[in-house]
Each structure stands twice: as C-alpha cells, then as structure tokens.
Design a protein around this motif. Structure first.
Motif, PDB file in Angstrom:
ATOM      1  N   GLY A 108      44.818  33.577  47.145  1.00 53.47           N
ATOM      2  CA  GLY A 108      43.753  34.737  46.990  1.00 53.47           C
ATOM      3  C   GLY A 108      42.598  34.082  47.763  1.00 53.47           C
ATOM      4  N   THR A 114      45.096  41.395  47.709  1.00 54.73           N
ATOM      5  CA  THR A 114      44.379  40.756  46.506  1.00 54.73           C
ATOM      6  C   THR A 114      44.662  41.432  45.225  1.00 54.73           C
ATOM      7  OG1 THR A 114      42.518  40.603  48.071  1.00 54.73           O
ATOM      8  CG2 THR A 114      41.909  40.110  45.906  1.00 54.73           C
ATOM      9  N   ASN A 145      46.261  39.559  42.133  1.00 53.64           N
ATOM     10  CA  ASN A 145      45.732  39.472  40.757  1.00 53.64           C
ATOM     11  C   ASN A 145      47.027  40.000  39.582  1.00 53.64           C
ATOM     12  OD1 ASN A 145      43.291  38.370  41.126  1.00 53.64           O
ATOM     13  ND2 ASN A 145      42.197  40.355  41.489  1.00 53.64           N
TER      14      ASN A 145
END
Ligand SMILES: Nc1ncnc2c1ncn2[C@@H]1O[C@H](COP(=O)(O)OP(=O)(O)O)[C@@H](O)[C@H]1O
Ligand SMILES: [Mg+2]
Lengths: 251, 285
Positions: free
Chosen positions: B204, B265, B269
């Motif tokens: 990330g 992203t 997550n």
C-alpha cells in the motif's frame, strides 16, 4: 537403589535474588520423587535447573555441582540438547504445538535425526500408547492437537516427552490445570511410567504426593528442608517446619 | 433542588459534547466519502481498455499507462524481494537472539522514528546513495523503498513474534531442540500473519509513494521487462499521475490513475483486515 541425579551445594540467583540456597539431594532411579512446598519456594526453579531449562532466562547464576549419571551437567563439553533429550520435561500448563497430533509426537524424534516414516510411525504409536492416549486419538492423528481437551493435551505432552526416549521425566505441577478425572488418569499413568523412568514431580497437592510418590522433598524459601521416603516424611517428619506444613499450619 | 439543577447542567453538557462529537464524525465521514466519490466519478469514465493496455507515444500524442502499471508491479516485487529477508531476519534476531535489551530498545526506537520521516527525505538520500551510483532507475527506486519499508516489515514481524506463546518455545527446547530449530519450526510459523500484514501495508505504501520515487526512479514511460529493465528509469502509477496532471495537463488520465490507485488501496486494506481476522480465528481454535 542407585541415584540418577546428584546435587551438591547448589545455589541459584535470579539477578540479585537468591532463589535456591545450598540444596543437596540425590534422586533415586526408577521411582517417583515429589517436590512439595509453598508457592514461590523454588520448586520449579530447582526442577528446571536439572535439565538446564534455566539457561533460557537471562541473569540466572548457578553455583554448586549437579551430576547426571556421574557427569557434570554444566561441564563445557556437555551438549545441552542431548541432556534435555535424556531429561525430558512436562509443564504446568499443557503446551502442545499448534500442529497435528502426529507432528507433535514426531517433533522430538525428528529433532534428533529420525526421518524414516516407518520408524516415526512406530515411535508415535508407542509413545501415545505408553501415555495412555492412543485409543482416544488413533483415528485423528492428522488433526490439530489444540482441538484436544486439557487432560488429553497433557497426556499428549507426556507422550511427546516420551517419544525421545528419555531416562528422567521432570513434571512441574502436571495436573494443576486439570479436572479431577484427568488428574487421576495422569496419576495412574505416572505410577505406570516409573517402571521405566525416573520421575520428579512438583506438586502443590499433598494428597497427590502421598498417592504417587516414593520420595518427597520439602522446600521452603529456597531451602531443601527435608528429604526422605514419602511415608516417613508424612508420618514422622524430622523438622518442625515440615510438620507444620504437612499438617496445614501454613502454605 | 441543588442536586437536580446540577444534574440538569451536567446533562446539558453531555448533550453538547455528544453533538460536537457527532458533528466531527459526520464531517470526517462526509470528507472521505466526497473524496472517494469525486475521484471515482472523475476517474472511472476515463478508464478504458486502451488506456491500460497500451504504451504512450509522443508522435501520435496517444496516452497509455501500461508501462506505468508494469513499472509499479516491478518495483513492488523488487522491493518486497529485498525488504522481506532483511526485515524478517532483523526481527527474528532482535526478538529471539539479541541478549542486550538496551541495544534492541535503541534499534526499535530508531525504526519507529524512521517510519515517521517525510518520504521526500528518503528520496533525497536515495538519490545520493543509489541513483548517483546505479543511475536513476527502478532499482534505485526499489532500494529507496526498501529503506522506507524496512521498519514496517520489521516491526509487524516483531509484534507477531511476541505473540507466539513462550510455552511453545519451552516445549521445543525441553525436547532438546536447538535454537534455530525452535525458531524455524515453532516460532516462524506463528508469525506468518505478521509478515503478510507487513507485506500488505508495504505494498500500500509503495503504491502511494511519489516523492521518494521522483528523485530516484525517474519519469520514463517506456516498456520495460522484469528483471533486466530494473536498471532503466521508469515511472510508477503515482509518479505518472503527477506527470500527467502537472506537466501535461491531462487531468482525465490523472483521475483515471487516481481511481485505479484508490480502488487498489481499498482492496489492500480489506486484504490486511481479512488476513488478520483469518489468523486470529486460527489462533483461537
Ligand atoms: N524468571 C524469573 N526471574 C526472576 N525471579 C524468578 C523467576 N522465576 C521465579 N522467580 C522467583 O524465584 C522464586 C522461586 O520461584 P519458583 O521456582 O517459581 O517457585 P515455585 O515453583 O515453588 O512456586 C520466587 O521468589 C520467584 O519470584
Ligand atoms: Mg512453580
């Protein structure tokens, strides 16, 4: 009757704190020796010294002389890993590895170089049988050992210790985390095992000491107060402090 | 009487505080949502198969971001390949072997600090350290990212090493296992989740990194191949976003890239959370 372990003038310090004071003891072969005494008196510490598990704790200093079958266990040329293979250990809380039942038992033998499947199969079966748990697990050897009950886990840990073919088995309150039924199964098992092994068992339960042990050592504040045949210790203790303890006046 | 008026006052205070907190939560949520929706609305219409499957040409004025996508993938892989053994190795040494707790403490503190440094400083140092020696290249960029992500990997691995029960280690030592065998067979399997989490966090971070790469990996949009192309300069998606928006005024392309990065992203997550949940469940059997 010969002695497997001879301890002379042993002292142990955790940093500044002296936990064992001048202990002398001779552990007789193929018998059960119980260590009793109030919490914090150094039973576990002393037990762990016998196979040098205290090496893992930083800041521990040990003086005196400990001999296993005549050899100084702190001698430079001693292989600690071999010492621990000879003197196995069972812990207070069952601690199977998070792997299959089979792999738990095979862990020790594999550590010491046994890789042949047939040989391992045999060791696993024999160890589980000797620890009286074979019938309960033979159909699920590939299942995770953490799925067993507490009592089963402890017998599994005993089997795991037996799998490396030790001569001595150190047990630190092996039943304190278990229910009464599991406890009596372990006691039976231990009585069985003394035909083959020398067993040293810490217990906080005096009935247990009376039920299973041949010899009893009473520790107090890091000192070995009294050591002798279990029936003598409990029927005619020589030391006032022993008497006070076994009659429940403190502890 | 006195009591009642006091409690009334208190209740009013409670209500006021609650309202203020609700307001800040609402504002935060609204901002995040606005950003997400705005980028997606501006970006998604501009994402075409042509855009993501071709390379740009200055002759025809055509824009394609395939090289940037590949550069990103290459840099992620190269960084992880280097940072994983380093970070995991360091973590194992610090938690399992190192006996001088003071030195361990200093290293952990340094790592903590290192991860808070603005990334442009990494870029500056990386330029002097790597680009000036091996040229502005994906490799120089990856090396810079290694320094940036080393603390992350090290710390997450360390944290999960610490959750492996001491009783497992004792059990293994008690059977006569040597230090390395204990680490390899009992400790490491227990920290896989930490390593994976660290990896996901690092990916990330790499995807989002621009400042450090502007200095070290350059802006090229040429097609490269892994691993030989690592010696040449190349822009990652984030850097390409900057270039297209700032230098070419291609805001459509920039938003397309932004939307892609944003979706990635979010996925990352989710993956990190899923991994942690998965391992937590396994630990509780
Ligand atoms: N790892 C350790 N570090 C410092 N002190 C310890 C450690 N383990 C035990 N002790 C201390 O040594 C003494 C003996 O402890 P222990 O051997 O665990 O007693 P017991 O098993 O008889 O309850 C206690 O005072 C205890 O606080
Ligand atoms: Mg104890």
């Amino acid at each position: 009757m010969s002695n497997v372990i001879n301890v002379k003038d042993m002292c142990l310090w955790y940093g500044e704190h002296q936990a064992i004071k001048n202990v002398n003891i001779e552990i007789p072969e193929k018998s059960i020796t119980a260590f009793i005494g109030p919490s914090g008196c150094g039973k576990s510490t002393f037990l762990k010294t016998l196979n040098r598990m205290n090496d893992l704790i930083p800041g521990v200093k040990i003086t005196g002389d400990i001999r296993y079958e005549g050899t100084d266990i702190f001698a430079k040329d001693i292989d600690v890993n071999n010492l621990r293979k000879e003197i196995g250990m069972v812990f207070q809380k069952p601690n199977p590895f998070p792997m299959s039942i089979y792999d738990n038992i095979a862990y020790g033998p594999r550590t010491h170089g046994i890789t042949k499947k047939t040989e391992l199969d045999e060791i696993v079966e024999n160890s589980l049988k000797r620890a009286a748990i074979w019938d309960e697990v033979k159909d699920r050897l590939k299942k995770n050992a953490l799925g067993l009950s507490g009592g089963q886990q402890q017998r599994l840990c005993i089997a795991r210790a037996l799998a490396v073919d030790p001569k001595v088995l150190l047990m630190d309150e092996p039943t304190s985390a278990l229910d009464p039924i599991s406890t009596s199964r372990i006691e039976e098992l231990v009585l069985d095992l003394k035909e083959t092994y020398t067993i040293v068992m810490v217990t906080h339960n005096m009935q247990q000491a009376v039920r299973v042990s041949d010899y009893t050592a009473f520790f107090l504040l890091g000192e070995l107060v009294e050591f002798g045949r279990t029936e003598d210790i409990f029927s005619q203790p020589q030391d006032k402090r022993t008497e006070d303890y076994i009659t429940g006046r403190f502890g | 009487m006195l009591n009642r008026s006091l409690s009334k006052k208190r209740r009013g205070y409670e209500v006021l505080m609650k309202a203020l907190m609700l307001l800040s939560v609402g504002l935060t949520a609204a901002l995040v949502l606005f950003l997400l929706v705005y980028v997606l609305i501006e970006g998604i219409p501009n994402i075409t198969w042509e855009l993501i499957s071709t390379k740009p040409s200055y002759l025809t004025g055509h824009i394609g971001i395939l090289p940037d996508i590949l550069n990103t993938v290459c840099i992620v892989i190269a960084t992880l390949l280097i940072v994983l053994p380093l970070g995991v190795g360091a973590a194992i040494y610090l938690t399992e072997y190192a006996s001088n707790k003071k030195v361990v403490g200093i290293i952990e503190y340094a790592a903590e600090t290192l991860s808070g440094i603005p990334s442009i400083i990494y870029g500056l140092v990386g330029m002097l350290l790597f680009s000036n020696n091996m040229g502005t290249s994906l490799m120089a960029g990856a090396c810079t990212l290694v320094i940036m992500n080393l603390p992350t990997i090290m710390r997450t691995t360390q944290e999960s090493l610490k959750t492996v029960p001491q009783s497992y280690r004792e059990g293994a030592f008690g059977l006569g296992a040597g230090k390395w065998r204990v680490v390899r067979t009992v400790v490491l399997p227990g920290c896989v989740d930490g390593v994976i989490t660290g990896c996901i966090l690092s990916v990330g971070r790499i995807l989002g990194e621009s400042a450090a790469l502007l200095f070290t990996a350059g802006f090229a949009h040429t097609m490269l191949t892994f691993p030989t192309g690592m010696k040449s300069p190349g822009a990652t998606l984030t850097v390409a976003l900057y270039v297209y928006a700032k230098e070419q005024g291609e805001f459509g392309v920039a938003f397309a890239i932004a939307a892609i990065l944003m979706v990635l992203t979010v996925i990352i997550n989710f993956a990190a959370t899923a991994v942690q949940k998965h391992f937590e469940k396994r630990k509780n059997i």
